[in-house]
Design an enzyme around this catalytic site. Sequence first.
Site, mmCIF file in Angstrom:
data_model
loop_
_atom_site.group_PDB
_atom_site.id
_atom_site.type_symbol
_atom_site.label_atom_id
_atom_site.label_comp_id
_atom_site.label_asym_id
_atom_site.label_seq_id
_atom_site.Cartn_x
_atom_site.Cartn_y
_atom_site.Cartn_z
ATOM 1 N N LYS A 67 0.820 -1.218 0.000
ATOM 2 C CA LYS A 67 0.000 0.000 0.000
ATOM 3 C C LYS A 67 0.856 1.271 0.000
ATOM 4 O O LYS A 67 0.607 2.194 -0.775
ATOM 5 C CB LYS A 67 -0.926 -0.035 1.215
ATOM 6 C CG LYS A 67 -1.975 1.042 1.253
ATOM 7 C CD LYS A 67 -3.032 0.754 2.286
ATOM 8 C CE LYS A 67 -2.517 0.715 3.699
ATOM 9 N NZ LYS A 67 -2.044 -0.597 4.153
ATOM 10 N N THR A 69 4.037 1.536 -0.918
ATOM 11 C CA THR A 69 4.762 1.570 -2.183
ATOM 12 C C THR A 69 3.872 2.102 -3.308
ATOM 13 O O THR A 69 4.302 2.916 -4.134
ATOM 14 C CB THR A 69 5.267 0.156 -2.532
ATOM 15 O OG1 THR A 69 6.050 -0.335 -1.449
ATOM 16 C CG2 THR A 69 6.099 0.159 -3.793
ATOM 17 N N ARG A 90 2.009 8.404 7.001
ATOM 18 C CA ARG A 90 2.341 8.283 8.421
ATOM 19 C C ARG A 90 3.831 7.994 8.602
ATOM 20 O O ARG A 90 4.501 7.536 7.686
ATOM 21 C CB ARG A 90 1.536 7.153 9.069
ATOM 22 C CG ARG A 90 0.045 7.369 9.110
ATOM 23 C CD ARG A 90 -0.672 6.113 9.552
ATOM 24 N NE ARG A 90 -0.453 5.005 8.628
ATOM 25 C CZ ARG A 90 -0.661 3.730 8.902
ATOM 26 N NH1 ARG A 90 -1.096 3.384 10.091
ATOM 27 N NH2 ARG A 90 -0.451 2.798 8.012
ATOM 28 N N LYS A 101 7.771 -6.201 10.133
ATOM 29 C CA LYS A 101 7.749 -5.529 8.846
ATOM 30 C C LYS A 101 9.118 -5.088 8.350
ATOM 31 O O LYS A 101 9.346 -4.996 7.149
ATOM 32 C CB LYS A 101 6.849 -4.276 8.921
ATOM 33 C CG LYS A 101 5.370 -4.571 8.969
ATOM 34 C CD LYS A 101 4.564 -3.293 9.106
ATOM 35 C CE LYS A 101 4.705 -2.401 7.891
ATOM 36 N NZ LYS A 101 3.830 -1.216 7.989
ATOM 37 N N ALA A 269 -3.743 1.182 12.425
ATOM 38 C CA ALA A 269 -5.156 1.089 12.056
ATOM 39 C C ALA A 269 -5.854 -0.098 12.687
ATOM 40 O O ALA A 269 -7.077 -0.151 12.686
ATOM 41 C CB ALA A 269 -5.314 1.020 10.541
ATOM 42 N N PHE A 297 -3.587 -0.853 6.964
ATOM 43 C CA PHE A 297 -4.161 -2.188 6.787
ATOM 44 C C PHE A 297 -5.282 -2.175 5.744
ATOM 45 O O PHE A 297 -5.261 -1.370 4.825
ATOM 46 C CB PHE A 297 -4.609 -2.760 8.127
ATOM 47 C CG PHE A 297 -3.472 -3.016 9.070
ATOM 48 C CD1 PHE A 297 -2.403 -3.816 8.682
ATOM 49 C CD2 PHE A 297 -3.437 -2.452 10.329
ATOM 50 C CE1 PHE A 297 -1.321 -4.042 9.538
ATOM 51 C CE2 PHE A 297 -2.369 -2.684 11.197
ATOM 52 C CZ PHE A 297 -1.317 -3.481 10.795
ATOM 53 N N PHE A 377 3.901 -8.432 -9.237
ATOM 54 C CA PHE A 377 5.038 -9.253 -8.813
ATOM 55 C C PHE A 377 5.536 -10.034 -10.026
ATOM 56 O O PHE A 377 4.761 -10.340 -10.942
ATOM 57 C CB PHE A 377 4.630 -10.223 -7.706
ATOM 58 C CG PHE A 377 4.595 -9.620 -6.332
ATOM 59 C CD1 PHE A 377 5.525 -9.998 -5.366
ATOM 60 C CD2 PHE A 377 3.648 -8.666 -5.990
ATOM 61 C CE1 PHE A 377 5.506 -9.449 -4.102
ATOM 62 C CE2 PHE A 377 3.615 -8.105 -4.720
ATOM 63 C CZ PHE A 377 4.550 -8.500 -3.775
ATOM 64 N N TRP A 405 7.094 -0.552 -8.346
ATOM 65 C CA TRP A 405 8.203 -1.084 -7.552
ATOM 66 C C TRP A 405 9.462 -1.180 -8.411
ATOM 67 O O TRP A 405 10.552 -0.814 -7.972
ATOM 68 C CB TRP A 405 7.830 -2.458 -6.984
ATOM 69 C CG TRP A 405 8.861 -3.027 -6.053
ATOM 70 C CD1 TRP A 405 8.941 -2.857 -4.702
ATOM 71 C CD2 TRP A 405 9.973 -3.858 -6.411
ATOM 72 N NE1 TRP A 405 10.039 -3.524 -4.193
ATOM 73 C CE2 TRP A 405 10.688 -4.145 -5.218
ATOM 74 C CE3 TRP A 405 10.440 -4.384 -7.615
ATOM 75 C CZ2 TRP A 405 11.832 -4.931 -5.206
ATOM 76 C CZ3 TRP A 405 11.593 -5.169 -7.606
ATOM 77 C CH2 TRP A 405 12.273 -5.440 -6.407
#
Length: 551
Positions: A67, A69, A90, A101, A269, A297, A377, A405
């Site tokens: 999210k 990214t 954030r 993470k 969240a 999230f 991906f 990405w």
Amino acid sequence: MMTDIEISRAARLRPIADVAADLGLPADDVEPYGRHKAKLTVPPAGGTTGKLILVTAINPTPAGEGKTTTSIGLADALVRTGRKAVLALREPSLGPCFGTKGGATGGGYAQVAPMEDINLHFTGDFHAITSAHNLLAAMIDNHVHWGNALGIDPRRIMWKRVLDMNDRALRDVVQSLGGPANGYPRESGFDITVASEVMAILCLANDLDDLQARLGRIVVGETRDRRPVTAADLKADGAMAVLLKDAIKPNLVQTLEGTPALIHGGPFANIAHGCNSVIATRTALALGDYVVTEAGFGADLGAEKFFDIKCRQAGLVPAAAVIVATVRALKMNGGVAKSDLARPDVDAVRRGAANLLRHIENVQAFGVPVVVAINHFATDTAEETAAIQAIVAARGVRAISCRHWADGGAGAVELADAVAALADAPSQFRLLYDDGLPLLQKVDRIATAIYRADGIAPAPAVVRQLAAWDAAGHGGLPVCMAKTQYSFAADPALLGAPVGHVVPIREVRLAAGAGFVVAICGDVMTMPGLPRTPAAEAMRLHPDGRIEGLF
């Protein structure tokens, strides 16, 4: 292939003064923290004219969604297509950085920088929030120790301490042992800093005056006759505001492509309201034509709270939403094990798409137009991507494959054009529930309308407490659901789009200063623990002083 941290280090960042100048900010409004970070000392005048774009996602899985990214890639793509865009995100918490993470500044060629600074101590905002919170805790115990003029009942002190680190050993503690000089022994505990009401207050305050007023309204406990005691009663609100006077200023950084990014505040969240600060968002809206922000999230948590808490309190009107999904995550929702995700499985994608469709329906229920970003991906097949596009197209929604990405903003240009087209249309935004609905009914409304539960199962004490808060004048507050992020249900094992479940409400907490009531569902914890193999185990300093293992 370079790692995220290697890509970030190789980037040639612009001096932060140049980034600020491009936004039209005078030098007097920019407080540099080195060459590549700054705080903005005065929110710009002129109103909030930009279009607000929310990036949210399906329920998170170990397969990854991306999210943050995608938010970064979208902002870069908007700039590439000639639009004036600002990113509003954030700040990362140290708990997840050293836990599961790792870093939280994007990935690949869609990152905000300087990555190491942002992921670690940044400009000290979280330290200030932790200090302000714990100062109040110290003043509560000190007041009781020196005669307790307010008549605080030590058994009913609700204010715990906080720490910006995952540490399950601190969830429940006994404090003040060692004799009278150390105060009155009592049970207490720690929450993680991102769950602090002070964090929520900083993120929802309009300015310094509003910040101190909200701090004063914090309810820390009750007297023996059940009267609330506030931070203002303890005369703690002024000193807390002093500690937060710099933390309230938004932080300006940039993406790897030089797009301006305001990174400020960091409530989770799953246990808090999951959005960056109102001040940063309003500042971005005054500086850019398009503002890309995110809520933590899945949309069942972050987006619902963004709409029903942040937008409600701040009067914000979202213009469009992006729901991030991946082929891999949808296959997991369709029953595929993580070890088998590289194997093509169109049928599993179709089964797992039920999770995505529910999030689309939920966001559309707020009147916000939606586009799906399929975060690409390398193992994705054309057939799997086409299956997602066909499924959501049947609901009138576009799904766009994005390669930000690997390619930065160039990989999200199609998404940027689609989002801008949605955002430029008139808004039909609406809230899920009215202010006047009783608190218990608000909880039930979220559970049934957003989670598709058959209902809620509140503990008897929860029902009594919510009724008491209704009677005391807090019934007009919105509800902040603290629930597992992994499922629509309170059971993290129920993937996809479960129905027929019941949401247990074990506890409620009044956050009078932040302006909401927290409903704690199931087994969710407000102090996370570290995983079996913490990310911290891989971190070290290289002999030349560089950080290794932060990703």
